[in-house]
Write an enzyme that holds these catalytic residues in place. Structure first.
Site, PDB file in Angstrom:
ATOM      1  N   GLU A  62     -17.505  -2.783  37.759  1.00  0.00           N
ATOM      2  CA  GLU A  62     -17.128  -1.503  38.447  1.00  0.00           C
ATOM      3  C   GLU A  62     -15.874  -2.226  38.131  1.00  0.00           C
ATOM      4  OE1 GLU A  62     -16.176  -2.316  42.565  1.00  0.00           O
ATOM      5  OE2 GLU A  62     -17.365   0.237  43.057  1.00  0.00           O
ATOM      6  N   GLN A 119      -4.431  -1.935  40.313  1.00  0.00           N
ATOM      7  CA  GLN A 119      -5.343  -1.424  39.889  1.00  0.00           C
ATOM      8  C   GLN A 119      -5.174  -0.395  38.863  1.00  0.00           C
ATOM      9  OE1 GLN A 119      -7.934  -1.540  42.245  1.00  0.00           O
ATOM     10  NE2 GLN A 119      -9.159  -0.242  40.444  1.00  0.00           N
ATOM     11  N   CYS A 124     -16.512   4.304  45.725  1.00  0.00           N
ATOM     12  CA  CYS A 124     -17.120   3.320  45.092  1.00  0.00           C
ATOM     13  C   CYS A 124     -18.454   4.478  44.420  1.00  0.00           C
ATOM     14  CB  CYS A 124     -17.729   2.650  47.174  1.00  0.00           C
ATOM     15  SG  CYS A 124     -18.321   4.404  47.820  1.00  0.00           S
ATOM     16  N   GLY A 172     -15.323  -2.077  50.841  1.00  0.00           N
ATOM     17  CA  GLY A 172     -14.085  -3.359  50.022  1.00  0.00           C
ATOM     18  C   GLY A 172     -15.362  -3.299  48.738  1.00  0.00           C
ATOM     19  N   GLU A 181     -20.371  -3.046  52.515  1.00  0.00           N
ATOM     20  CA  GLU A 181     -20.690  -1.727  52.077  1.00  0.00           C
ATOM     21  C   GLU A 181     -19.861  -2.211  50.752  1.00  0.00           C
ATOM     22  OE1 GLU A 181     -22.937   0.482  51.338  1.00  0.00           O
ATOM     23  OE2 GLU A 181     -23.861   0.041  53.646  1.00  0.00           O
ATOM     24  N   VAL A 238     -14.810 -10.224  48.011  1.00  0.00           N
ATOM     25  CA  VAL A 238     -14.330  -9.991  49.539  1.00  0.00           C
ATOM     26  C   VAL A 238     -15.905  -9.865  50.602  1.00  0.00           C
ATOM     27  CG1 VAL A 238     -12.879  -9.159  51.485  1.00  0.00           C
ATOM     28  CG2 VAL A 238     -12.315  -9.537  49.495  1.00  0.00           C
ATOM     29  N   LYS A 249      -8.946  -3.361  61.212  1.00  0.00           N
ATOM     30  CA  LYS A 249      -7.660  -3.812  60.282  1.00  0.00           C
ATOM     31  C   LYS A 249      -8.165  -3.180  58.857  1.00  0.00           C
ATOM     32  CE  LYS A 249      -6.986  -6.430  56.199  1.00  0.00           C
ATOM     33  NZ  LYS A 249      -6.211  -5.186  55.793  1.00  0.00           N
TER      34      LYS A 249
HETATM   35  P1  NAP Z   1     -11.140  -5.682  49.028  1.00  0.00           P
HETATM   36  O1  NAP Z   1      -9.989  -5.807  47.598  1.00  0.00           O
HETATM   37  O2  NAP Z   1     -12.434  -5.971  48.973  1.00  0.00           O
HETATM   38  O3  NAP Z   1     -10.541  -5.456  50.041  1.00  0.00           O
HETATM   39  C1  NAP Z   1     -10.927  -4.316  50.913  1.00  0.00           C
HETATM   40  C2  NAP Z   1     -10.684  -4.589  53.140  1.00  0.00           C
HETATM   41  O4  NAP Z   1     -10.875  -5.791  52.769  1.00  0.00           O
HETATM   42  C3  NAP Z   1      -8.754  -4.709  52.830  1.00  0.00           C
HETATM   43  O5  NAP Z   1      -8.725  -4.663  54.194  1.00  0.00           O
HETATM   44  C4  NAP Z   1      -8.059  -6.188  52.185  1.00  0.00           C
HETATM   45  O6  NAP Z   1      -6.829  -5.960  53.431  1.00  0.00           O
HETATM   46  C5  NAP Z   1      -9.599  -6.981  53.059  1.00  0.00           C
HETATM   47  N1  NAP Z   1      -9.558  -8.297  52.399  1.00  0.00           N
HETATM   48  C6  NAP Z   1      -9.001  -8.836  51.642  1.00  0.00           C
HETATM   49  N2  NAP Z   1      -9.409  -9.751  51.750  1.00  0.00           N
HETATM   50  C7  NAP Z   1     -10.204 -10.094  52.266  1.00  0.00           C
HETATM   51  C8  NAP Z   1     -10.660 -11.757  52.763  1.00  0.00           C
HETATM   52  N3  NAP Z   1     -10.598 -12.562  52.214  1.00  0.00           N
HETATM   53  N4  NAP Z   1     -11.188 -11.961  54.507  1.00  0.00           N
HETATM   54  C9  NAP Z   1     -11.027 -10.689  54.998  1.00  0.00           C
HETATM   55  N5  NAP Z   1     -10.965  -9.702  54.786  1.00  0.00           N
HETATM   56  C10 NAP Z   1     -10.122  -9.664  53.171  1.00  0.00           C
HETATM   57  O7  NAP Z   1     -11.954  -3.656  48.927  1.00  0.00           O
HETATM   58  P2  NAP Z   1     -10.022  -2.751  47.943  1.00  0.00           P
HETATM   59  O8  NAP Z   1     -10.136  -3.161  47.244  1.00  0.00           O
HETATM   60  O9  NAP Z   1      -9.357  -2.150  49.285  1.00  0.00           O
HETATM   61  O10 NAP Z   1     -11.179  -1.088  47.862  1.00  0.00           O
HETATM   62  C11 NAP Z   1     -12.075  -0.956  46.454  1.00  0.00           C
HETATM   63  C12 NAP Z   1     -13.689  -1.289  46.542  1.00  0.00           C
HETATM   64  O11 NAP Z   1     -14.291  -1.078  47.933  1.00  0.00           O
HETATM   65  C13 NAP Z   1     -13.991  -1.219  45.463  1.00  0.00           C
HETATM   66  O12 NAP Z   1     -14.895  -2.495  44.845  1.00  0.00           O
HETATM   67  C14 NAP Z   1     -15.637  -0.029  46.343  1.00  0.00           C
HETATM   68  O13 NAP Z   1     -16.717   0.388  45.155  1.00  0.00           O
HETATM   69  C15 NAP Z   1     -15.368  -0.285  47.832  1.00  0.00           C
HETATM   70  N6  NAP Z   1     -15.998   0.562  48.551  1.00  0.00           N
HETATM   71  C16 NAP Z   1     -16.693   0.637  48.331  1.00  0.00           C
HETATM   72  C17 NAP Z   1     -17.609   1.883  48.751  1.00  0.00           C
HETATM   73  C18 NAP Z   1     -18.791   2.206  49.585  1.00  0.00           C
HETATM   74  O14 NAP Z   1     -19.515   2.456  51.114  1.00  0.00           O
HETATM   75  N7  NAP Z   1     -20.064   1.301  49.482  1.00  0.00           N
HETATM   76  C19 NAP Z   1     -16.833   2.647  50.022  1.00  0.00           C
HETATM   77  C20 NAP Z   1     -15.163   2.647  49.318  1.00  0.00           C
HETATM   78  C21 NAP Z   1     -14.695   1.689  48.356  1.00  0.00           C
HETATM   79  P3  NAP Z   1      -5.836  -6.178  52.376  1.00  0.00           P
HETATM   80  O15 NAP Z   1      -5.581  -4.633  51.623  1.00  0.00           O
HETATM   81  O16 NAP Z   1      -5.244  -6.027  52.887  1.00  0.00           O
HETATM   82  O17 NAP Z   1      -5.765  -6.850  51.055  1.00  0.00           O
END
Ligand code: NAP
Ligand code: MG
Length: 487
Positions: free
Chosen positions: A390, A336, A289, A233, A255, A237, A180
């Site tokens: 962050e 964002q 990230c 993400g 992660e 979440v 997904k």
């Molecule tokens: P996010 O809002 O947490 O979303 C990540 C994924 O989870 C998306 O596919 C999202 O779907 C899904 N999601 C959202 N709500 C959910 C729920 N209640 N239950 C299950 N899945 C759900 O993160 P983002 O805004 O896309 O990405 C930014 C974040 O990712 C930042 O915090 C960044 O630091 C982190 N990140 C971490 C790494 C690492 O390796 N540590 C690498 C890259 C990014 P939708 O898109 O449909 O909402």
């Protein structure tokens, strides 16, 4: 399977077929550099669609796991070749869909190709150890078993690399996948899946389903037939997913965020430190990230470093990432952008001094996009929100310290522990940094944001579930050890 050609509607990929969601509802994806540019429509899938995808993955896993690793690898090599032939086109879609500049998007797509080839090769490498038994007539060794069906949930900031660095190891070790992708970059991800489709994996081995995180992401986390969830993400979440999967006894890997520091020591090569701070902090509009967000500088070089940094940041060209000469694109979405602006306001409210930027860009080419100025704060203290949370935007917090001890203390004074770097020519400082820094990636005289695909990747503290992905470390999540005793 055929490739979806020039069109605006992108379907789910389930059981080797491109299918619409059962309700036919779609979500529109637009360009953050120009919101009048529609990239495409992706499926707003339902729980029923998800159940189909999981059922097909479960059925396919029975024979997929029986293939030799080498045979599984051949599909990954094929997918790599197809993706490689489409780098320019997929990179352009990525730039249009989430804003990072075209060279960065091409680099990421090429990275995806390399990851596929790396894991294709893993199919031929060792998976266990022979352990001496106390019984002279016995042979004891470890083997690896796949988890079964793996649910992959990915963010929008690396829409090609992250789905691949999770799906490729899952597949090579004998799991089937239901992915997904982040809704915001689901078109880019659908194009990666077109490459998987063309590579000819057996039906049901690779599946992609798009839709809201709260429905499809949460649905995957809850699904009793999904044996493992790998998530990248946000922290909020991620933790919710972890709890959900744990409650039903599944395996999970998270992660999440970072608040990555760079320490600029009094003996640093300042030009190098400036260059790496800018690259690590502001490339991809600060949306990595591993992005640098705190710059901890020893007082002896503070003014000189700050002046050099200001001068270089002022040279940054901002605009549509498809255009040549543009160094920094927009924030990936209006949401964002608003988050970043609200953090900047918090910085001001809490008493940090804004020394550059801080505003949304407007006028001609900026009006339909989510562009923001690179932003520098100084007089930032560790208790401020902008030093703790962050931001995921092009915002750097400068912090002045007197000693290395103070620098390390500040560097560690956050909940996160993903990546950290130091600029120094002093071996003792390097060693204390390596030993004292609580981060999964510690980098010396290099920006905080670099990773190599063959090395383990992941964070400490609140940045991860303490597992590692990428490189050979990936086997730990995607398989279970079987200890075998033969007599
Ligand atoms: P996010 O809002 O947490 O979303 C990540 C994924 O989870 C998306 O596919 C999202 O779907 C899904 N999601 C959202 N709500 C959910 C729920 N209640 N239950 C299950 N899945 C759900 O993160 P983002 O805004 O896309 O990405 C930014 C974040 O990712 C930042 O915090 C960044 O630091 C982190 N990140 C971490 C790494 C690492 O390796 N540590 C690498 C890259 C990014 P939708 O898109 O449909 O909402
Ligand atoms: Mg999101």
């Amino acid at each position: 399977m055929t490739v979806q050609t020039e069109k605006k509607h992108y379907l789910n990929f389930i059981n080797d077929e491109w299918v619409p969601s059962s309700t036919r509802a779609v979500i529109e994806n637009t360009n953050p550099a120009n919101n009048e540019d529609v990239i495409g429509y992706v499926q707003k899938s339902t729980k029923e669609d998800l159940d189909n995808a999981v059922a097909t993955a479960k059925a396919a896993q029975k024979s997929w796991k029986k293939l030799p690793g080498d045979a599984r690898g051949k599909f990954l090599y094929k997918a790599a070749d197809i993706l490689e032939s489409r780098i320019d086109e997929i990179a352009e879609t990525m730039t249009r869909e989430m804003g990072k500049t075209l060279p960065e998007a091409k680099g990421e797509t090429a990275r995806g190709v390399a990851i596929l080839r790396y894991y294709a090769g893993e199919g031929m490498r060792k998976v266990g150890d022979v352990i001496p038994s106390t019984d002279k007539d016995a042979l004891m060794f470890t083997s690896r078993a796949p988890l079964g069906v793996v649910g992959v949930i990915t963010p929008w900031n690396f829409p090609v690399a992250i789905p691949i660095w999770k799906a490729a190891p899952a597949l090579i070790y004998g799991n089937t996948v239901v992915l997904k992708p982040a809704t915001e970059t689901a078109v880019t991800c659908a194009k990666v899946y077109e490459c998987f489709a063309e590579a000819g994996f057996p039906p049901g081995v690779v599946n992609m389903i798009t839709g809201p995180g709260s429905v499809i992401g949460q649905g995957l986390a809850e699904h009793p037939d999904v044996n493992g969830i790998t998530f990248t993400g946000s922290n909020s979440v991620g933790k919710q997913i972890g709890q959900t999967v744990l409650a039903r006894g599944g395996k999970y890997q998270l992660e999440m965020g970072g608040k990555n520091p760079v320490i600029v020591s009094s003996d640093a090569d300042l030009d190098l430190a400036v260059e790496a701070t800018i690259s690590g902090g502001l490339r991809s509009t600060g949306q990595k990230c591993t992005a640098t967000s705190r710059v901890i500088i020893q007082s002896e070089v503070y003014e000189e470093f700050k002046e050099k940094l200001l001068e270089k940041v002022k040279e940054i060209t901002i605009g549509n990432g498809l255009e040549e000469g543009i160094w920094m694109g927009p924030s990936a979405s209006e949401n964002q952008l608003n988050t970043v602006l609200s953090y900047i306001q918090k910085g001001l409210d809490e008493g940090a001094s804004l020394i550059l930027g801080g505003e949304r860009l407007s006028g001609d080419e900026f009006d339909n996009g989510y562009f923001i100025q690179p932003t520098l704060f100084e007089n930032v203290t560790s208790d401020m929100t902008i030093a703790q949370e962050e931001i995921f935007g092009p915002v750097l917090a400068l912090m002045k310290v007197e000693s290395m001890e103070e620098a390390l203390e500040l560097a560690n004074d956050v909940e996160f522990g993903l990546s950290a770097s130091i600029f120094t020519t002093n071996i003792q400082k390097m060693l204390s940094f390596i030993n004292e820094m609580d981060a999964g990636l510690v980098r010396i005289n290099a920006e905080s944001a670099g990773v190599e695909l063959q090395a383990p990747f992941g964070g400490m503290k609140q940045s991860s579930s303490h597992s590692r992905e990428q490189g050979q470390a990936a086997i730990e999540f995607f398989t279970s050890i079987k200890t075998v005793f033969v007599k």
